[in-house]
Enzyme design. Structure first.
Site, PDB file in Angstrom:
ATOM      1  N   ASN A   1      20.443  56.708   7.027  1.00 52.76           N
ATOM      2  CA  ASN A   1      20.452  55.789   5.892  1.00 52.76           C
ATOM      3  C   ASN A   1      19.206  54.902   5.846  1.00 52.76           C
ATOM      4  O   ASN A   1      18.534  54.807   4.812  1.00 52.76           O
ATOM      5  CB  ASN A   1      21.732  54.940   5.961  1.00 52.76           C
ATOM      6  CG  ASN A   1      21.770  53.872   4.897  1.00 52.76           C
ATOM      7  OD1 ASN A   1      21.406  52.736   5.137  1.00 52.76           O
ATOM      8  ND2 ASN A   1      22.158  54.247   3.681  1.00 52.76           N
TER       9      ASN A   1
ATOM     10  N   GLN B   1      23.184  40.166  15.503  1.00 52.52           N
ATOM     11  CA  GLN B   1      23.704  39.965  14.149  1.00 52.52           C
ATOM     12  C   GLN B   1      23.851  38.477  13.800  1.00 52.52           C
ATOM     13  O   GLN B   1      23.698  38.088  12.643  1.00 52.52           O
ATOM     14  CB  GLN B   1      25.063  40.675  14.038  1.00 52.52           C
ATOM     15  CG  GLN B   1      25.514  40.969  12.630  1.00 52.52           C
ATOM     16  CD  GLN B   1      24.900  42.226  12.046  1.00 52.52           C
ATOM     17  OE1 GLN B   1      24.806  43.236  12.723  1.00 52.52           O
ATOM     18  NE2 GLN B   1      24.487  42.182  10.792  1.00 52.52           N
TER      19      GLN B   1
ATOM     20  N   LYS C   1      20.366  37.421  12.623  1.00 50.45           N
ATOM     21  CA  LYS C   1      20.012  38.151  11.407  1.00 50.45           C
ATOM     22  C   LYS C   1      20.770  37.590  10.208  1.00 50.45           C
ATOM     23  O   LYS C   1      20.195  37.318   9.162  1.00 50.45           O
ATOM     24  CB  LYS C   1      20.383  39.625  11.617  1.00 50.45           C
ATOM     25  CG  LYS C   1      20.085  40.516  10.447  1.00 50.45           C
ATOM     26  CD  LYS C   1      20.641  41.913  10.659  1.00 50.45           C
ATOM     27  CE  LYS C   1      20.338  42.413  12.049  1.00 50.45           C
ATOM     28  NZ  LYS C   1      20.393  43.860  12.179  1.00 50.45           N
TER      29      LYS C   1
ATOM     30  N   SER D   1      25.272  43.418   1.647  1.00 54.61           N
ATOM     31  CA  SER D   1      26.718  43.450   1.902  1.00 54.61           C
ATOM     32  C   SER D   1      27.341  42.123   1.475  1.00 54.61           C
ATOM     33  O   SER D   1      28.432  42.090   0.894  1.00 54.61           O
ATOM     34  CB  SER D   1      26.999  43.672   3.394  1.00 54.61           C
ATOM     35  OG  SER D   1      26.970  45.042   3.713  1.00 54.61           O
TER      36      SER D   1
ATOM     37  N   THR E   1      18.977  48.411   3.242  1.00 53.94           N
ATOM     38  CA  THR E   1      18.330  48.161   4.537  1.00 53.94           C
ATOM     39  C   THR E   1      16.912  48.736   4.526  1.00 53.94           C
ATOM     40  O   THR E   1      15.938  48.050   4.874  1.00 53.94           O
ATOM     41  CB  THR E   1      19.159  48.751   5.691  1.00 53.94           C
ATOM     42  OG1 THR E   1      20.505  48.298   5.567  1.00 53.94           O
ATOM     43  CG2 THR E   1      18.599  48.319   7.036  1.00 53.94           C
TER      44      THR E   1
ATOM     45  N   LYS F   1      30.231  42.807  15.431  1.00 55.39           N
ATOM     46  CA  LYS F   1      29.877  44.224  15.424  1.00 55.39           C
ATOM     47  C   LYS F   1      31.024  45.011  16.048  1.00 55.39           C
ATOM     48  O   LYS F   1      31.796  44.452  16.829  1.00 55.39           O
ATOM     49  CB  LYS F   1      28.593  44.452  16.243  1.00 55.39           C
ATOM     50  CG  LYS F   1      27.882  45.749  15.950  1.00 55.39           C
ATOM     51  CD  LYS F   1      26.990  45.668  14.738  1.00 55.39           C
ATOM     52  CE  LYS F   1      26.438  47.037  14.384  1.00 55.39           C
ATOM     53  NZ  LYS F   1      25.398  46.941  13.335  1.00 55.39           N
TER      54      LYS F   1
ATOM     55  N   GLY G   1      29.051  49.619   7.545  1.00 57.98           N
ATOM     56  CA  GLY G   1      28.619  50.832   8.235  1.00 57.98           C
ATOM     57  C   GLY G   1      27.504  50.563   9.241  1.00 57.98           C
ATOM     58  O   GLY G   1      26.961  49.460   9.322  1.00 57.98           O
ATOM     59  N   ASP G   2      27.187  51.554  10.004  1.00 58.31           N
ATOM     60  CA  ASP G   2      26.044  51.562  10.929  1.00 58.31           C
ATOM     61  C   ASP G   2      25.866  53.040  11.302  1.00 58.31           C
ATOM     62  O   ASP G   2      26.301  53.911  10.531  1.00 58.31           O
ATOM     63  CB  ASP G   2      26.333  50.670  12.160  1.00 58.31           C
ATOM     64  CG  ASP G   2      25.098  50.434  13.037  1.00 58.31           C
ATOM     65  OD1 ASP G   2      24.273  49.593  12.675  1.00 58.31           O
ATOM     66  OD2 ASP G   2      24.943  51.105  14.077  1.00 58.31           O
TER      67      ASP G   2
ATOM     68  N   LYS H   1      30.518  39.141  10.447  1.00 58.57           N
ATOM     69  CA  LYS H   1      30.047  40.211   9.564  1.00 58.57           C
ATOM     70  C   LYS H   1      29.128  41.092  10.375  1.00 58.57           C
ATOM     71  O   LYS H   1      28.224  40.599  11.066  1.00 58.57           O
ATOM     72  CB  LYS H   1      29.289  39.591   8.376  1.00 58.57           C
ATOM     73  CG  LYS H   1      28.736  40.602   7.401  1.00 58.57           C
ATOM     74  CD  LYS H   1      29.666  40.796   6.212  1.00 58.57           C
ATOM     75  CE  LYS H   1      29.344  42.058   5.436  1.00 58.57           C
ATOM     76  NZ  LYS H   1      29.917  43.295   6.023  1.00 58.57           N
TER      77      LYS H   1
HETATM   78  P1  NDP Z   1      22.470  56.881  10.526  1.00 61.17           P
HETATM   79  O1  NDP Z   1      23.624  57.376  11.332  1.00 61.17           O
HETATM   80  O2  NDP Z   1      22.512  57.030   9.065  1.00 61.17           O
HETATM   81  O3  NDP Z   1      21.116  57.560  11.066  1.00 61.17           O
HETATM   82  C1  NDP Z   1      20.683  57.464  12.377  1.00 61.17           C
HETATM   83  C2  NDP Z   1      19.463  58.340  12.511  1.00 61.17           C
HETATM   84  O4  NDP Z   1      18.813  58.127  13.754  1.00 61.17           O
HETATM   85  C3  NDP Z   1      19.822  59.814  12.464  1.00 61.17           C
HETATM   86  O5  NDP Z   1      18.785  60.521  11.864  1.00 61.17           O
HETATM   87  C4  NDP Z   1      19.931  60.145  13.945  1.00 61.17           C
HETATM   88  O6  NDP Z   1      19.740  61.510  14.245  1.00 61.17           O
HETATM   89  C5  NDP Z   1      18.750  59.360  14.464  1.00 61.17           C
HETATM   90  N1  NDP Z   1      18.786  59.212  15.918  1.00 61.17           N
HETATM   91  C6  NDP Z   1      17.833  59.643  16.747  1.00 61.17           C
HETATM   92  N2  NDP Z   1      18.141  59.398  18.007  1.00 61.17           N
HETATM   93  C7  NDP Z   1      19.295  58.797  17.992  1.00 61.17           C
HETATM   94  C8  NDP Z   1      20.120  58.307  19.026  1.00 61.17           C
HETATM   95  N3  NDP Z   1      19.806  58.410  20.312  1.00 61.17           N
HETATM   96  N4  NDP Z   1      21.243  57.700  18.666  1.00 61.17           N
HETATM   97  C9  NDP Z   1      21.588  57.600  17.386  1.00 61.17           C
HETATM   98  N5  NDP Z   1      20.842  58.056  16.360  1.00 61.17           N
HETATM   99  C10 NDP Z   1      19.708  58.664  16.669  1.00 61.17           C
HETATM  100  O7  NDP Z   1      22.286  55.346  10.932  1.00 61.17           O
HETATM  101  P2  NDP Z   1      21.539  54.187  10.127  1.00 61.17           P
HETATM  102  O8  NDP Z   1      20.359  54.726   9.434  1.00 61.17           O
HETATM  103  O9  NDP Z   1      22.562  53.441   9.377  1.00 61.17           O
HETATM  104  O10 NDP Z   1      21.072  53.247  11.326  1.00 61.17           O
HETATM  105  C11 NDP Z   1      19.827  53.409  11.992  1.00 61.17           C
HETATM  106  C12 NDP Z   1      19.472  52.125  12.725  1.00 61.17           C
HETATM  107  O11 NDP Z   1      19.387  51.050  11.775  1.00 61.17           O
HETATM  108  C13 NDP Z   1      20.488  51.659  13.766  1.00 61.17           C
HETATM  109  O12 NDP Z   1      19.797  51.000  14.808  1.00 61.17           O
HETATM  110  C14 NDP Z   1      21.314  50.639  12.997  1.00 61.17           C
HETATM  111  O13 NDP Z   1      21.938  49.704  13.868  1.00 61.17           O
HETATM  112  C15 NDP Z   1      20.235  49.986  12.158  1.00 61.17           C
HETATM  113  N6  NDP Z   1      20.696  49.273  10.980  1.00 61.17           N
HETATM  114  C16 NDP Z   1      21.447  49.898  10.020  1.00 61.17           C
HETATM  115  C17 NDP Z   1      21.848  49.217   8.896  1.00 61.17           C
HETATM  116  C18 NDP Z   1      22.552  49.894   7.770  1.00 61.17           C
HETATM  117  O14 NDP Z   1      22.735  49.239   6.718  1.00 61.17           O
HETATM  118  N7  NDP Z   1      22.943  51.144   7.874  1.00 61.17           N
HETATM  119  C19 NDP Z   1      21.576  47.774   8.735  1.00 61.17           C
HETATM  120  C20 NDP Z   1      20.724  47.227   9.762  1.00 61.17           C
HETATM  121  C21 NDP Z   1      20.347  47.958  10.843  1.00 61.17           C
HETATM  122  P3  NDP Z   1      21.002  62.494  14.403  1.00 61.17           P
HETATM  123  O15 NDP Z   1      21.454  62.775  13.010  1.00 61.17           O
HETATM  124  O16 NDP Z   1      20.455  63.647  15.119  1.00 61.17           O
HETATM  125  O17 NDP Z   1      22.036  61.741  15.201  1.00 61.17           O
END
Ligand code: NDP
Length: 450
Positions: free
Chosen positions: A245, A115, A118, A382, A214, A130, A169-170, A94
């Site tokens: 997100n 993961q 976690k 999830s 999250t 992943k 998603g991620d 997962k």
């Molecule tokens: P999103 O794609 O929704 O958002 C990512 C955000 O981070 C955007 O605002 C993006 O900006 C910004 N950002 C800044 N620098 C970077 C970079 N170098 N690379 C990528 N993004 C960047 O992703 P999530 O919010 O889902 O995920 C954020 C983090 O949380 C990740 O590390 C993910 O692995 C982790 N996570 C997510 C979960 C989930 O349920 N979604 C669960 C557990 C962990 P811009 O729009 O300019 O790209």
């Protein structure tokens, strides 16, 4: 037989580096996790005898594949797809799918390895995996996103299933992408396997509160940690990197707990709003219009925009929540935050602080809520989505949120207790690694050498 645990651990780390050349993020997480497990290995030499470490650092299976698609101008494009099925000791693999140009095998392996621990911490029966692609969704039309997702799933479908591997998603993969992926899976399989993907839309098997989970979970965990140390979120200045997100719903929940969220960013720059970030405006710009965060400053009086993402860590705060991506806070940013008297770090993103930065925070007495524990609320919810799919019913938002809260409190307790039991009181980084590891290691012991 007597083992020199430090030597055993160093040997496994060195072997990983030799056998996985150039995968720096993967090396980073292996070093961080394996060193923290030394006290466990002292107590359980049988794990060394049965080569649990050597086995746990090797993915059970890794899949790489070609993803060809056609853009709106008729040009053929080719991306690379990945799925790393890391460990299925305690349940089906997962973990999310990441679409971002920086994705490579090493990134997916670091995320898949984290993961495992976690997912174990959630207390739910889910293994670690992943996947993703180096596809860049930015600037693509809906149709292009759809064609890419369909091509991606045309290969991925043969490797996943509700009892095998359940992606979500991620970064770069939200409800829109999951919808296209699910549609293609359903068409190919001719079977309505709702629990094969999570993060689905609410009209076809998605769970209420999954989108929020999250970010909400990060705040539930940070709140528990602060309360335990006789602090609270009330009136605290909070800075959050990212505006995706995780960042958005962490900001919303932090405000509900009475904190003042003063800055957020995207990969281009950051905004400061001393009156408190207007979350509904951020949602409108980021979730609905899919625009840059600079728009926020154009629309909100009294706020300011600054170029460059890392500058956000110069903004004074009590609580820093890195919710964007890996290695966002290195030692320079850590020093800046400590100079500004930061009280706590809540890792919403995966591995957002370098190992050096985490060590520095702990040395300076800053509370650290580690990613494996603090952001586990997403995958936990999830798993709740999978349960609802299996039962063919839907819980209310409040029911799911209550379960999420309970899970985050349990994760904090488990991390706290493991840290104490193994001589690292107050170190939730070590505590989370140990608590997550023990269940997987015990299970691997009982399932034989496979
Ligand atoms: P999103 O794609 O929704 O958002 C990512 C955000 O981070 C955007 O605002 C993006 O900006 C910004 N950002 C800044 N620098 C970077 C970079 N170098 N690379 C990528 N993004 C960047 O992703 P999530 O919010 O889902 O995920 C954020 C983090 O949380 C990740 O590390 C993910 O692995 C982790 N996570 C997510 C979960 C989930 O349920 N979604 C669960 C557990 C962990 P811009 O729009 O300019 O790209």
């Amino acid at each position: 037989m007597e083992y020199n645990v430090a030597e055993v651990v160093n040997k496994v780390i060195e072997d990983v580096k030799v056998r996985n050349k150039g995968e720096s993020e993967f090396h980073q997480t292996i070093e961080e996790v394996l060193h923290s497990l030394e006290p466990v290995l002292e107590k359980h030499p049988e794990y060394i005898k049965e080569s649990i470490l050597e086995r746990i650092v090797e993915p059970e299976r890794q899949i790489m594949f070609r993803v060809p698609w056609v853009d709106d101008n008729g040009n053929v494009k080719v991306n690379r797809g990945f799925r790393v099925q890391f460990n299925s000791a305690i349940g089906p693999y997962k973990g999310g799918l990441r679409f971002h140009p920086s994705v490579n095998l090493g990134i997916i392996k670091f995320l898949g390895f984290e993961q495992i621990f976690k997912n174990s911490l959630t207390g739910l029966p889910i293994g670690g995996g992943k996947g993703g692609s180096d596809f860049d969704p930015k600037g693509k039309s809906d149709r292009e996103i759809m064609r890419f997702c369909q091509s991606f799933m045309t290969e991925l479908y043969r490797h996943i299933g509700q009892h095998t591997d359940v992606p979500a998603g991620d970064i770069g993969v939200g409800a829109r992408e999951i919808g296209y992926l699910f549609g293609q899976y359903k068409k190919i399989r001719n079977s309505y396997d709702a629990a094969v993907l999570t993060g689905k839309g609410l009209t076809y098997g998605g769970s209420l509160a999954r989108k929020e989970a999250t970010g909400f979970g990060v705040i539930y965990f940070v709140n528990e940690m602060l309360n335990y140390h006789k602090h609270s979120l009330e009136g605290k200045r909070v800075v959050i990197s990212g505006s995706g997100n995780v960042a958005i719903y962490a900001a919303q929940k932090a405000q509900e707990f009475g904190a003042n969220v003063v800055a957020m960013c995207d990969s281009a720059g950051y905004v400061i709003d001393e009156n408190g970030i207007d979350i509904e405006l951020i949602k409108q710009i980021k979730e609905v219009e899919r625009k840059r965060i600079r728009e926020y400053a154009n629309r909100k009086d009294g706020s300011q925009y600054f170029e460059g993402q890392k500058g956000i860590w110069s903004v004074k705060c009590d609580i820093a929540l890195p919710c964007a991506t890996q290695n966002d806070i290195s030692i320079e940013e850590a020093k800046l935050l400590v100079e500004n008297n930061v009280l706590a770090i809540g890792e919403g993103a995966n591995m957002p602080c370098t190992n050096e930065a985490v060590e520095y925070f702990l040395e300076k007495g800053v509370l650290v809520a580690p990613a494996k524990a603090a952001n586990a609320g997403g995958v936990a919810t999830s798993a709740l989505e999978m349960s609802q799919n299996s039962m063919r019913l839907s819980w209310t938002f409040e029911e799911v949120d209550e379960k999420l809260k309970g899970i985050m409190i349990n994760i904090f307790e488990a991390s706290k207790n493991a840290a104490e039991e193994y001589g690292h009181k107050g170190n939730y980084v070590v505590g989370a690694n140990i608590a997550g590891f023990l269940k997987v290691a015990e299970t691997m012991m009982s399932q034989g050498i496979i």
